[in-house]
Design a protein around this motif. Structure first.
Motif, PDB file in Angstrom:
ATOM      1  N   ALA A  66       0.821  -1.214   0.000  1.00  0.00           N
ATOM      2  CA  ALA A  66       0.000   0.000   0.000  1.00  0.00           C
ATOM      3  C   ALA A  66       0.855   1.264   0.000  1.00  0.00           C
ATOM      4  O   ALA A  66       0.480   2.280  -0.590  1.00  0.00           O
ATOM      5  N   SER A  67       2.028   1.199   0.651  1.00  0.00           N
ATOM      6  CA  SER A  67       2.887   2.377   0.738  1.00  0.00           C
ATOM      7  C   SER A  67       3.963   2.403  -0.345  1.00  0.00           C
ATOM      8  O   SER A  67       4.775   3.340  -0.382  1.00  0.00           O
ATOM      9  N   SER A  68       3.978   1.402  -1.225  1.00  0.00           N
ATOM     10  CA  SER A  68       5.003   1.339  -2.266  1.00  0.00           C
ATOM     11  C   SER A  68       4.822   2.469  -3.275  1.00  0.00           C
ATOM     12  O   SER A  68       3.737   2.626  -3.837  1.00  0.00           O
ATOM     13  N   PRO A  69       5.866   3.240  -3.544  1.00  0.00           N
ATOM     14  CA  PRO A  69       5.759   4.362  -4.478  1.00  0.00           C
ATOM     15  C   PRO A  69       5.875   3.955  -5.938  1.00  0.00           C
ATOM     16  O   PRO A  69       5.519   4.723  -6.820  1.00  0.00           O
ATOM     17  N   THR A  70       6.379   2.753  -6.209  1.00  0.00           N
ATOM     18  CA  THR A  70       6.553   2.299  -7.585  1.00  0.00           C
ATOM     19  C   THR A  70       6.091   0.856  -7.725  1.00  0.00           C
ATOM     20  O   THR A  70       5.989   0.122  -6.731  1.00  0.00           O
ATOM     21  N   VAL A  71       5.823   0.448  -8.965  1.00  0.00           N
ATOM     22  CA  VAL A  71       5.428  -0.929  -9.224  1.00  0.00           C
ATOM     23  C   VAL A  71       6.526  -1.918  -8.823  1.00  0.00           C
ATOM     24  O   VAL A  71       6.233  -2.942  -8.194  1.00  0.00           O
ATOM     25  N   PRO A  72       7.802  -1.675  -9.174  1.00  0.00           N
ATOM     26  CA  PRO A  72       8.842  -2.626  -8.752  1.00  0.00           C
ATOM     27  C   PRO A  72       8.886  -2.843  -7.242  1.00  0.00           C
ATOM     28  O   PRO A  72       9.156  -3.951  -6.779  1.00  0.00           O
ATOM     29  N   ASP A  73       8.617  -1.785  -6.468  1.00  0.00           N
ATOM     30  CA  ASP A  73       8.590  -1.942  -5.014  1.00  0.00           C
ATOM     31  C   ASP A  73       7.469  -2.888  -4.596  1.00  0.00           C
ATOM     32  O   ASP A  73       7.657  -3.752  -3.724  1.00  0.00           O
ATOM     33  N   ALA A  74       6.293  -2.721  -5.200  1.00  0.00           N
ATOM     34  CA  ALA A  74       5.157  -3.582  -4.877  1.00  0.00           C
ATOM     35  C   ALA A  74       5.426  -5.019  -5.310  1.00  0.00           C
ATOM     36  O   ALA A  74       5.114  -5.972  -4.592  1.00  0.00           O
ATOM     37  N   VAL A  75       6.022  -5.173  -6.489  1.00  0.00           N
ATOM     38  CA  VAL A  75       6.339  -6.504  -7.006  1.00  0.00           C
ATOM     39  C   VAL A  75       7.366  -7.188  -6.113  1.00  0.00           C
ATOM     40  O   VAL A  75       7.297  -8.400  -5.870  1.00  0.00           O
ATOM     41  N   PHE A  76       8.316  -6.424  -5.604  1.00  0.00           N
ATOM     42  CA  PHE A  76       9.312  -6.968  -4.696  1.00  0.00           C
ATOM     43  C   PHE A  76       8.639  -7.609  -3.487  1.00  0.00           C
ATOM     44  O   PHE A  76       9.045  -8.692  -3.022  1.00  0.00           O
ATOM     45  N   ALA A  77       7.602  -6.954  -2.968  1.00  0.00           N
ATOM     46  CA  ALA A  77       6.889  -7.489  -1.807  1.00  0.00           C
ATOM     47  C   ALA A  77       6.212  -8.815  -2.147  1.00  0.00           C
ATOM     48  O   ALA A  77       6.185  -9.737  -1.323  1.00  0.00           O
ATOM     49  N   ILE A  78       5.678  -8.928  -3.368  1.00  0.00           N
ATOM     50  CA  ILE A  78       5.028 -10.167  -3.787  1.00  0.00           C
ATOM     51  C   ILE A  78       6.060 -11.282  -3.930  1.00  0.00           C
ATOM     52  O   ILE A  78       5.847 -12.426  -3.519  1.00  0.00           O
ATOM     53  N   GLU A  79       7.199 -10.955  -4.522  1.00  0.00           N
ATOM     54  CA  GLU A  79       8.265 -11.953  -4.683  1.00  0.00           C
ATOM     55  C   GLU A  79       8.795 -12.390  -3.315  1.00  0.00           C
ATOM     56  O   GLU A  79       9.096 -13.568  -3.099  1.00  0.00           O
ATOM     57  N   PHE A  80       8.889 -11.438  -2.403  1.00  0.00           N
ATOM     58  CA  PHE A  80       9.342 -11.746  -1.056  1.00  0.00           C
ATOM     59  C   PHE A  80       8.347 -12.680  -0.363  1.00  0.00           C
ATOM     60  O   PHE A  80       8.742 -13.642   0.313  1.00  0.00           O
ATOM     61  N   ALA A  81       7.049 -12.400  -0.543  1.00  0.00           N
ATOM     62  CA  ALA A  81       6.018 -13.255   0.049  1.00  0.00           C
ATOM     63  C   ALA A  81       6.099 -14.668  -0.521  1.00  0.00           C
ATOM     64  O   ALA A  81       6.012 -15.659   0.217  1.00  0.00           O
ATOM     65  N   ALA A  82       6.262 -14.766  -1.842  1.00  0.00           N
ATOM     66  CA  ALA A  82       6.336 -16.073  -2.488  1.00  0.00           C
ATOM     67  C   ALA A  82       7.552 -16.858  -1.998  1.00  0.00           C
ATOM     68  O   ALA A  82       7.465 -18.049  -1.700  1.00  0.00           O
ATOM     69  N   ALA A  83       8.695 -16.188  -1.893  1.00  0.00           N
ATOM     70  CA  ALA A  83       9.917 -16.842  -1.432  1.00  0.00           C
ATOM     71  C   ALA A  83       9.806 -17.267   0.026  1.00  0.00           C
ATOM     72  O   ALA A  83      10.481 -18.197   0.466  1.00  0.00           O
ATOM     73  N   SER A  84       8.919 -16.595   0.763  1.00  0.00           N
ATOM     74  CA  SER A  84       8.722 -16.904   2.174  1.00  0.00           C
ATOM     75  C   SER A  84       7.701 -18.008   2.388  1.00  0.00           C
ATOM     76  O   SER A  84       7.488 -18.444   3.519  1.00  0.00           O
ATOM     77  N   GLY A  85       7.046 -18.433   1.312  1.00  0.00           N
ATOM     78  CA  GLY A  85       6.001 -19.436   1.436  1.00  0.00           C
ATOM     79  C   GLY A  85       4.699 -18.878   1.969  1.00  0.00           C
ATOM     80  O   GLY A  85       3.873 -19.614   2.519  1.00  0.00           O
ATOM     81  N   VAL A  86       4.501 -17.565   1.828  1.00  0.00           N
ATOM     82  CA  VAL A  86       3.296 -16.912   2.345  1.00  0.00           C
ATOM     83  C   VAL A  86       2.228 -16.849   1.263  1.00  0.00           C
ATOM     84  O   VAL A  86       2.483 -16.338   0.173  1.00  0.00           O
ATOM     85  N   ASP A  87       1.041 -17.350   1.567  1.00  0.00           N
ATOM     86  CA  ASP A  87      -0.072 -17.235   0.642  1.00  0.00           C
ATOM     87  C   ASP A  87      -0.464 -15.763   0.543  1.00  0.00           C
ATOM     88  O   ASP A  87      -0.512 -15.053   1.550  1.00  0.00           O
ATOM     89  N   LEU A  88      -0.729 -15.299  -0.664  1.00  0.00           N
ATOM     90  CA  LEU A  88      -1.059 -13.883  -0.837  1.00  0.00           C
ATOM     91  C   LEU A  88      -2.309 -13.492  -0.064  1.00  0.00           C
ATOM     92  O   LEU A  88      -2.384 -12.415   0.498  1.00  0.00           O
ATOM     93  N   GLY A  89      -3.309 -14.354  -0.059  1.00  0.00           N
ATOM     94  CA  GLY A  89      -4.532 -14.030   0.649  1.00  0.00           C
ATOM     95  C   GLY A  89      -5.325 -12.946  -0.064  1.00  0.00           C
ATOM     96  O   GLY A  89      -4.813 -12.246  -0.941  1.00  0.00           O
ATOM     97  N   LEU A  90      -6.568 -12.794   0.341  1.00  0.00           N
ATOM     98  CA  LEU A  90      -7.446 -11.831  -0.319  1.00  0.00           C
ATOM     99  C   LEU A  90      -6.972 -10.397  -0.101  1.00  0.00           C
ATOM    100  O   LEU A  90      -6.994  -9.578  -1.016  1.00  0.00           O
ATOM    101  N   GLY A  91      -6.532 -10.087   1.116  1.00  0.00           N
ATOM    102  CA  GLY A  91      -6.113  -8.724   1.418  1.00  0.00           C
ATOM    103  C   GLY A  91      -4.931  -8.274   0.589  1.00  0.00           C
ATOM    104  O   GLY A  91      -4.937  -7.171   0.023  1.00  0.00           O
ATOM    105  N   ILE A  92      -3.905  -9.119   0.497  1.00  0.00           N
ATOM    106  CA  ILE A  92      -2.725  -8.776  -0.289  1.00  0.00           C
ATOM    107  C   ILE A  92      -3.082  -8.683  -1.763  1.00  0.00           C
ATOM    108  O   ILE A  92      -2.635  -7.787  -2.479  1.00  0.00           O
ATOM    109  N   SER A  93      -3.907  -9.621  -2.237  1.00  0.00           N
ATOM    110  CA  SER A  93      -4.318  -9.620  -3.646  1.00  0.00           C
ATOM    111  C   SER A  93      -5.068  -8.345  -3.999  1.00  0.00           C
ATOM    112  O   SER A  93      -4.833  -7.739  -5.055  1.00  0.00           O
ATOM    113  N   CYS A  94      -5.971  -7.922  -3.115  1.00  0.00           N
ATOM    114  CA  CYS A  94      -6.707  -6.670  -3.341  1.00  0.00           C
ATOM    115  C   CYS A  94      -5.748  -5.492  -3.431  1.00  0.00           C
ATOM    116  O   CYS A  94      -5.902  -4.614  -4.289  1.00  0.00           O
ATOM    117  N   GLU A  95      -4.763  -5.482  -2.553  1.00  0.00           N
ATOM    118  CA  GLU A  95      -3.843  -4.348  -2.496  1.00  0.00           C
ATOM    119  C   GLU A  95      -2.949  -4.293  -3.720  1.00  0.00           C
ATOM    120  O   GLU A  95      -2.676  -3.214  -4.262  1.00  0.00           O
TER     121      GLU A  95
END
Length: 220
Positions: A66-95
């Protein structure tokens, strides 16, 4: 080590799908980046996962997106979640959907929606619908935007955004479909969504220009 990658439309998280886990199965050892905020985010999520607090970790990822100023920053968070084994969930997907749309990547949002929500049988809630209506309208897919909009408007749990409603009406205006726009304007008003005065003025002028004086008069 989690590295930032250049953003492009095919990033897609398609190759990033991981098993859903309730804890971090493999401890992470993310390297600090030059960005203190990102380093703090990584450490925070890492700590929450080690303590088995999956929901809190998901919330931290959602806040970072939500606070990411650029798309790469937001994508980094998704890649980090995936590497961590974290399911995106509805909240993350919406964001991530909202962020991709807000930052001018509607095509990426469209692909993410189909690959990670529709493909998983997730029923869109109001937040997803609002983002996707804007996304589809920006892609010139007004018919698809209207179909999605129709599925939610009038429902008891429907919470339509001003931006989504505006995009629907703008789409009709661009196609000179002022009578259709009039019908949706009434439905949007009935849903208690307040639109800008310019939306109203363009509609009235368009209806009068096309000879629908009665409808225009009804709005005055």
């Amino acid at each position: 080590m989690i590295k930032r990658r250049p953003f492009h439309h095919s990033i897609y998280f398609k190759s990033k799908k991981r098993p859903i886990t309730s804890t971090c199965a493999v401890p992470l050892d993310p390297q600090p980046t030059s960005n203190d905020h990102t380093s703090l985010f990584q450490s925070r999520v890492h700590d929450l996962l080690r303590r088995g607090l999956l929901s809190s970790a998901q919330q931290a990822i959602q806040r970072f997106i939500a606070s990411s100023p650029t798309v790469p920053d937001a994508v980094f968070a998704i890649e980090f979640a995936a590497a961590s084994g974290v399911d995106l969930g509805l909240g993350i997907s919406c964001e991530i959907l909202r962020k991709l749309v807000d930052l001018g990547e509607p095509l990426s949002a469209h692909d993410f929606y189909h690959d990670h929500l529709i493909a998983r049988g997730i029923e869109p809630d109001s937040n997803i619908v609002n983002s996707m209506v804007i996304c589809l309208a920006k892609l010139g897919k007004l018919d698809d935007a209207v179909k999605l909009f129709d599925r939610r408007i009038g429902s008891e749990d429907c919470v339509l955004s001003n931006a989504a409603c505006t995009m629907i009406l703008e789409g009709f205006y661009e196609q000179d479909k002022f009578l259709e726009a009039f019908d949706y304007f009434v439905r949007i008003s009935d849903a208690n969504v307040k639109l800008g005065m310019w939306i109203y003025n363009v509609l009235i002028n368009g209806l009068c220009h096309q000879g629908y004086v009665g409808e225009a008069h009804a709005e005055n």
